[in-house]
Design a protein around this motif. Structure first.
Motif, PDB file in Angstrom:
ATOM      1  N   SER B  92      36.366  21.766  21.524  1.00  0.00           N
ATOM      2  CA  SER B  92      35.222  20.874  21.795  1.00  0.00           C
ATOM      3  C   SER B  92      35.681  19.457  22.105  1.00  0.00           C
ATOM      4  CB  SER B  92      34.263  20.857  20.614  1.00  0.00           C
ATOM      5  OG  SER B  92      33.732  22.131  20.423  1.00  0.00           O
ATOM      6  N   HIS B  94      36.530  16.793  21.119  1.00  0.00           N
ATOM      7  CA  HIS B  94      36.545  15.836  20.012  1.00  0.00           C
ATOM      8  C   HIS B  94      37.003  14.446  20.422  1.00  0.00           C
ATOM      9  CE1 HIS B  94      35.159  18.826  17.452  1.00  0.00           C
ATOM     10  NE2 HIS B  94      36.302  19.386  17.090  1.00  0.00           N
ATOM     11  N   LEU B  95      36.399  13.966  21.498  1.00  0.00           N
ATOM     12  CA  LEU B  95      36.609  12.557  21.836  1.00  0.00           C
ATOM     13  C   LEU B  95      35.671  11.740  20.940  1.00  0.00           C
ATOM     14  CD1 LEU B  95      36.616  12.809  25.726  1.00  0.00           C
ATOM     15  CD2 LEU B  95      38.567  12.753  24.167  1.00  0.00           C
ATOM     16  N   ILE B  96      36.063  10.488  20.668  1.00  0.00           N
ATOM     17  CA  ILE B  96      35.180   9.646  19.850  1.00  0.00           C
ATOM     18  C   ILE B  96      34.090   9.096  20.756  1.00  0.00           C
ATOM     19  CG2 ILE B  96      35.056   7.581  18.413  1.00  0.00           C
ATOM     20  CD1 ILE B  96      37.913   8.207  17.515  1.00  0.00           C
ATOM     21  N   PRO B  97      32.831   9.435  20.457  1.00  0.00           N
ATOM     22  CA  PRO B  97      31.755   9.131  21.421  1.00  0.00           C
ATOM     23  C   PRO B  97      31.519   7.643  21.635  1.00  0.00           C
ATOM     24  CG  PRO B  97      30.843   9.987  19.353  1.00  0.00           C
ATOM     25  CD  PRO B  97      32.333  10.151  19.279  1.00  0.00           C
ATOM     26  N   THR B  98      31.934   6.820  20.669  1.00  0.00           N
ATOM     27  CA  THR B  98      31.683   5.378  20.829  1.00  0.00           C
ATOM     28  C   THR B  98      32.818   4.677  21.571  1.00  0.00           C
ATOM     29  OG1 THR B  98      32.648   5.043  18.649  1.00  0.00           O
ATOM     30  CG2 THR B  98      30.253   5.209  18.758  1.00  0.00           C
ATOM     31  N   MET B  99      33.789   5.455  22.071  1.00  0.00           N
ATOM     32  CA  MET B  99      34.895   4.837  22.798  1.00  0.00           C
ATOM     33  C   MET B  99      34.934   5.335  24.238  1.00  0.00           C
ATOM     34  SD  MET B  99      38.122   5.004  20.286  1.00  0.00           S
ATOM     35  CE  MET B  99      38.025   4.589  18.575  1.00  0.00           C
ATOM     36  N   THR B 100      35.385   4.446  25.125  1.00  0.00           N
ATOM     37  CA  THR B 100      35.554   4.850  26.515  1.00  0.00           C
ATOM     38  C   THR B 100      36.762   5.783  26.609  1.00  0.00           C
ATOM     39  OG1 THR B 100      37.023   3.020  26.940  1.00  0.00           O
ATOM     40  CG2 THR B 100      34.674   2.647  27.368  1.00  0.00           C
ATOM     41  N   LEU B 102      39.486   5.332  28.249  1.00  0.00           N
ATOM     42  CA  LEU B 102      40.720   4.574  28.071  1.00  0.00           C
ATOM     43  C   LEU B 102      40.982   4.303  26.585  1.00  0.00           C
ATOM     44  CD1 LEU B 102      43.034   3.052  29.523  1.00  0.00           C
ATOM     45  CD2 LEU B 102      41.611   0.995  29.415  1.00  0.00           C
ATOM     46  N   GLU B 103      39.917   3.910  25.875  1.00  0.00           N
ATOM     47  CA  GLU B 103      40.081   3.594  24.454  1.00  0.00           C
ATOM     48  C   GLU B 103      40.447   4.841  23.654  1.00  0.00           C
ATOM     49  OE1 GLU B 103      36.997  -0.189  24.408  1.00  0.00           O
ATOM     50  OE2 GLU B 103      36.335   1.787  23.717  1.00  0.00           O
ATOM     51  N   ALA B 106      44.061   5.401  24.274  1.00  0.00           N
ATOM     52  CA  ALA B 106      44.924   4.346  23.716  1.00  0.00           C
ATOM     53  C   ALA B 106      45.007   4.399  22.198  1.00  0.00           C
ATOM     54  CB  ALA B 106      44.408   2.972  24.153  1.00  0.00           C
ATOM     55  N   THR B 107      43.991   4.997  21.561  1.00  0.00           N
ATOM     56  CA  THR B 107      43.920   4.932  20.093  1.00  0.00           C
ATOM     57  C   THR B 107      45.188   5.439  19.376  1.00  0.00           C
ATOM     58  OG1 THR B 107      41.535   4.987  20.154  1.00  0.00           O
ATOM     59  CG2 THR B 107      42.558   5.613  18.077  1.00  0.00           C
ATOM     60  N   PHE B 118      47.520   0.275  26.052  1.00  0.00           N
ATOM     61  CA  PHE B 118      46.514   0.428  27.091  1.00  0.00           C
ATOM     62  C   PHE B 118      47.125   0.712  28.461  1.00  0.00           C
ATOM     63  CE2 PHE B 118      43.937  -0.989  23.736  1.00  0.00           C
ATOM     64  CZ  PHE B 118      42.647  -0.552  24.025  1.00  0.00           C
ATOM     65  N   TYR B 137      32.147   6.541  29.017  1.00  0.00           N
ATOM     66  CA  TYR B 137      32.053   7.124  27.685  1.00  0.00           C
ATOM     67  C   TYR B 137      32.041   8.647  27.805  1.00  0.00           C
ATOM     68  CZ  TYR B 137      31.001   2.612  25.630  1.00  0.00           C
ATOM     69  OH  TYR B 137      31.082   1.329  25.191  1.00  0.00           O
ATOM     70  N   ARG B 153      45.043  12.112  25.862  1.00  0.00           N
ATOM     71  CA  ARG B 153      45.158  11.498  24.544  1.00  0.00           C
ATOM     72  C   ARG B 153      46.253  12.186  23.724  1.00  0.00           C
ATOM     73  NH1 ARG B 153      39.997  11.613  20.632  1.00  0.00           N
ATOM     74  NH2 ARG B 153      40.617  13.792  20.453  1.00  0.00           N
TER      75      ARG B 153
END
Lengths: 840, 243
Positions: B92, B94-100, B102-103, B106-107, B118, B137, B153
């Motif tokens: 699924s 599992h990207l963090i929905p509040t990050m673009t 790129l973010e 980069a995390t 970045f 997003y 990622r």
């Protein structure tokens, strides 16, 4: 209407699922309703107590009061014809432990009574002896505070003016205390006979004489008729009428004002609760998307779905309101005795339907306003799109009829609060203020999101993953920003406004007043004492300034031919203190006309205070007739003066030329500006030499006012506290709702290599950011509200009080931090595998 | 060995009590290997993958990754270990929905303290063909795009081990095939060890080895040479372990 039956069936089945998702909904509604119901109940309890015990509080069924004089034999005869009459003198004086300069002295509010006192109610004394016994043979009853201050015990001598009395009992409860209003000193009760030869009640000195009447079986109509009859008979005499229906007008006014104001604060709380209610309903309906879609697929019409969910929310709202009403009834009954102990009037505790109805109405309308929008959307959305958009993020406008219904509900809420609060303009301003604050908070939440979004993308935060994560989370889609800023912001706004007003008032009193206000007011200085008095104070190196003015009482009879009764102004009501002078005096500014020459002896002339003249429509050249001690004097207004009553110095609205009044009995008033260290010696010498002179220490008076303001601010802070508590509950709700999202986020971050400390820091940062944002908005709106109220209502200068503001921001940040961290434990402890696989 | 599992047991608390998921799993994965984990639903293959990534804690046995015993490390030590050595891709995304995008990419680099997080994230998104979607997003992207971001990622920190849990399970066939090409391409370019859970025998056959799990036990292992890959899978599937 079969569709309604269908809706009811669906609603009943859906409610079987339980109330687990509605704890916040119920808490928000119940708390808001409880706060309003409790405040309303206390207010009605006090009002009912005042009504029930009206004649006890007043000290009779009716009262006629004269200033600076007793009733003439003719006037007394008229009163005696009405019923049993008891005469009470009321004035300020100094109580002393002895004679001469060595005695201790304290200001006291003296009541000199006849044998019939009290006509109604009972005095409670310590020791418990009859009042007549306590007052016989120059006995005195004093309030325990006065006894403490002077170190007096039962049997000790106590001096009033030049009379030595004996302390016989302490006053534990004075039934008619509530009617006396705001007194500067604790009570002393003596018999009228004890006043004779005391030098305290002479022509020209400041005192009131009250004639309380017991009229057995008098109906309200009879009282009305009697009022008209006596007011006609006493026209122009300065006599004032009061009856048992209005026994404690000052207390009643304060209670009414404060009660109404607190209900408005309660409405702000309900608005905050509405945010929580709305969030709960949205989240509930989001969870029910599948069910709604299925029902639509099976053929349920939009209106059936809408009605089914409206019914469910209606049942829950009714439950929340019921809980609130029960709490709102129980709280006053529980804390009632505490309130009663602090008030000089009785409180009729019990269940009062009026305020409960008011609270229920506000609760129902608020619930409707905040749930109608999400409910209406269920009808508008197609089944297919519900399936596609399972997260419920679609934003479709409801049909027009729901928008109209929403507008009607808002108007009904604002209108009912304006009508029921009894202070319609303030209610409307408050509604406007709440709407403005909500709009500003929504705007601020948007701004915070944008700013966070922008900052998250800047190079400055790169390499600070916890901060960037926090900013990204605040600024990203689906964040908690709006819910948190709204829920906490409104509560903090109310608290900030109260804080700004309170801090400004205190600052004005602490900082400004003592600098410009005198140390003492000396009143009742007899003409033959003024020389000795001035000799003492003017030769004291610690005294920087002494102002004196002659003073006497007078009643305005007419202005430019118009009877005083036709003006609705404080200057034309009852007895006014007036003065006479040869010169305008230092620092007095004549703003129109000319002050009479120093040795003027012609027709009486009047110098009028500019502001009051404007309010009354007085013009230069107008004739003003005053009754001064039974004699009508008509003078011509020849000039206007600027009088600043706020400086604490001497200020008269009406000043005659000296020749016009010099012959009338009068006393002197003096203000003495001295160093604080010299105050005690001045009092000892002045009062020791002339015991009839009353000294009012301004610092003591200020302390009393500060105390009263403190109590008001405390009551308002409690109201704001209820709003804040609701906000905190909504905040907890938002934090709880966000827990699942944070658990997921923490799991992903752990997978990517984030330690728990990094994740926790990120959670804490985002909470603090949102809390601080809510705090900043609260300060802006609170400062605006504070400025508005101080400038336009209190007509006082406003300056921004940063200490109170800083507390609000820090408090806001801490509150969100706590709520956020309380719900950080599970996300941090969760194993990534379990969480992430559950989502696959 | 990059990964070495010895007698691994896993029991988890379910609603009806403890559930035994894995029983005495022992296996080794060499550096640069690609390993496919297959088996019916509920056989424990994803749980095994989670154990290898330290996302789940074994209740028995040992899990050595690059010589470190994951079973003795606490949550934070595991996180730091993953940060330096592992990349994980989920079904699924599992990207963090509040990050673009790129973010998101980069995390892990930021968490590892990379100064050029970045820039590298951007290059990584370019490599998966999403250089033009950096500011979007997750909710604004298709499933295939989201999985490409997830791949970027996972690959960005140049991990020694790439773990993929049914990476094409939520994608249509064509998109899934493209994602697999990308995954193998990334693995080839960076030389990571790849372990992948899949239901697709075709995908499993692209790995050097395939292990089949049944009821939490190793059931069979196949070494896929380029010639054998299709034949084995098409006939009996797998040789029994130990045969």
């Amino acid at each position: 209407m079969i569709w309604l039956t269908q809706a009811a069936t669906i609603a009943r089945r859906e409610l079987r699922g339980g109330l687990s998702g509605f704890r916040i909904f119920l808490a928000c509604l119940a708390l808001g309703v409880a706060a309003i119901a409790a405040v309303g109940s206390v207010r009605v309890s006090i009002t009912a107590g005042l009504e029930r015990e009206g004649s006890v509080i007043l000290g009779g069924d009716a009262e006629v009061e004269f200033d600076y004089r007793a009733a003439t034999p003719e006037e007394r005869a008229l009163l005696d014809a009405v019923g049993t009459v008891s005469q009470v003198y009321d004035f300020r004086s100094m109580a002393a432990t002895g004679e001469g300069r060595e005695a201790d002295r304290a200001l006291t509010q003296v009541k000199a009574v006849d044998d019939l006192y009290p006509l109604t109610g009972t005095l409670t004394l310590d020791p418990p002896i009859p009042v007549a016994q306590a007052l016989a043979d120059d006995g005195a009853i004093i309030h325990p505070v006065l006894a403490d201050r002077l170190g007096l015990e039962i049997g000790d001598p106590i001096y009033l003016g030049t009379r030595a009395l004996t302390l016989r009992a302490l006053l534990t409860r004075e039934p008619d205390a509530g009617s006396a209003g705001f007194g500067l000193g604790p009570r002393t009760i003596v018999s009228t006979a004890a006043l004779e030869g005391s030098g305290l009640v002479s022509e020209g000195s400041l005192f009131e004489v009250k004639y309380r009447m017991l009229i057995p079986g008098a109906t309200d109509e009879q009282l009305d008729a009697l009022e008209v009859e006596l007011e006609t008979a006493f026209e122009g005499s300065g006599a004032r009428w009061r009856d048992r229906r209005n026994g404690a007008p000052q207390v009643q006014r304060v209670v009414d004002r404060l009660g109404s104001f607190l209900v408005l604060v309660g409405l702000a709380g309900l608005a905050v609760g509405g945010v929580g209610v709305s969030a709960a309903v949205r989240s509930y309906l989001d969870r029910k998307t599948g069910v709604i879609a299925t029902l639509k697929t099976l053929g349920a019409e939009g209106r059936v779905i809408f009605a089914a969910y409206l019914m469910q929310i209606g049942v829950l709202a009714a439950l929340g309101i019921a809980i609130g009403l029960v709490l709102g009834t129980l709280i006053p009954i529980t804390v009632g005795p505490l309130i009663e102990a602090r008030l000089p009037v009785p409180v009729a505790l019990g269940v009062h339907p009026g305020p409960l109805f008011e609270a229920a109405l506000y609760g129902a309308l608020t619930a409707l306003i905040f749930t109608l929008w999400p409910l209406a959307r269920t009808e508008q959305v197609r089944a297919a799109s519900l399936f596609r958009d399972a997260t419920g993020t679609s934003r479709v406008w409801p049909r027009r009829r729901y928008i109209v219904a929403l507008a009607v509900a808002v108007v009904a809420l604002v209108a009912s609060s304006a009508l029921l609060s009894g202070i319609p303009m303030l209610a409307l301003y408050s509604a406007g203020g709440i709407a403005f604050a909500l709009a500003l908070l929504i705007g601020a939440a948007w701004g915070v999101r944008r700013l966070s979004r922008m900052l998250a993308g800047t190079k400055a935060v790169r390499g600070w993953p916890a901060l960037r994560l926090a900013l990204g989370s605040v600024g990203g889609p689906g964040g908690e920003a709006t819910a948190v800023v709204l829920s906490l912001g409104l509560g903090l706004t109310v608290l900030a406004a109260v804080g700004q007003i309170d801090a400004n008032m205190r600052a004005a009193i602490d900082r400004d007043l003592p600098e410009i206000a005198p140390s003492y007011f000396f009143v009742d200085i007899q003409p033959d004492q003024i020389e000795g008095f001035l000799d003492r104070v003017e030769n004291d190196p610690a005294v920087s300034r002494v102002d004196t003015a002659p003073m006497l009482g007078g009643v305005v009879r007419s202005i430019a031919g118009t009877p005083a009764s036709e003006f609705d102004h404080w200057v034309t009501r009852g007895d006014r203190r007036i003065s006479f002078a040869d010169t305008p005096g230092d620092g007095t500014r004549i703003v129109a006309g000319e002050f009479w020459p120093e040795d003027y002896t012609g027709d009486p002339q009047i110098s009028f205070a500019r502001e009051e003249a404007e309010e009354l429509g007085v013009e230069i050249g107008d004739a003003v007739t005053m009754n001064v001690l039974g004699r009508d004097i008509t003078g011509t207004v020849t000039n206007f003066r600027e009088v600043d009553f706020s400086s604490g110095g001497i200020g008269f609205v009406i000043i005659f030329n000296t020749a016009a009044l010099q012959g009338a009995p009068h006393t002197w008033l003096s203000t003495v500006y001295a160093e604080e260290s010299a105050e005690a010696a001045i009092l000892r010498d002045v009062a020791g030499d002339a015991p009839n002179i009353t000294a009012i220490r301004v610092r003591d008076a200020i302390a009393l006012v500060t105390e009263a303001l403190g109590a008001l601010a405390a009551a308002t802070s409690w109201g704001a506290g209820a709003t804040l508590l609701t906000g905190f509950i909504v905040l907890i709700g938002a934090a709880a709702a966000g827990e699942r999202g944070r658990t997921f986020e923490a799991s992903v971050l752990k997978t990517l290599g984030a330690t728990r400390a990094t994740i926790l820091t990120s959670f804490a940062l985002r909470s603090a950011l949102l809390g601080a944002a809510a705090g900043v908005v609260a300060i802006v709106v609170g400062a605006l509200a504070g400025w508005g109220i101080l400038t336009f209502v209190m007509e006082a200068p406003y300056s921004f009080e940063w200490r109170s503001a800083l507390l609000i921001v820090v408090g806001g940040a801490l509150a969100t931090l706590l709520a956020g961290l309380a719900f950080a434990w599970r996300p941090l402890a969760a194993r990534p595998a379990g969480v992430l696989r559950a989502q696959d | 060995m990059v990964l070495s599992l010895t007698d691994v047991e896993l029991s988890l608390q379910g609603n009806a009590g403890m559930v035994d998921i894995l029983h005495g799993i022992s296996l080794e994965v060499a550096k640069g290997d690609t390993l496919g984990l297959v088996g019916p639903s509920g056989s424990g293959k994803s749980s095994l993958l989670m154990l290898m990534g330290g996302l789940e804690r074994a209740t028995g046995g040992s899990v050595l990754a690059l010589g470190n015993d994951l079973t003795t490390m606490d949550e934070d030590q595991l996180a730091r270990f993953r940060r330096s050595h592992m990349g994980v891709v989920f079904q699924s995304f599992h990207l963090i929905p509040t990050m673009t995008a790129l973010e998101n990419v980069a995390t892990p680099l930021e968490l590892a303290g990379a100064a050029d997080a970045f820039e590298r994230a951007e290059a990584e998104l370019d490599a998966v063909g999403l250089g033009h979607r950096t500011d979007h997003y997750p909710a604004q992207m298709s499933g295939g795009e989201q999985q490409r971001v997830a791949l970027a990622r996972a690959a960005a920190p140049r991990p020694d081990i790439l773990l993929a849990d049914e990476p094409t399970g939520n994608l249509d066939q064509a998109t899934g095939a493209a994602i697999m090409d990308l995954l193998f391409d990334l693995r080839d370019r960076h030389g990571a060890t790849l372990i992948m859970v899949t239901h697709s025998l075709d995908l499993a056959a692209r790995c050097d080895r395939t292990i089949r799990l049944v009821d939490g036990r190793l059931d069979a292992e196949t070494r896929n040479t380029p010639d054998l890959r299709v034949t084995d899978a098409a006939t009996t599937g797998y040789a029994k372990v130990g045969e």
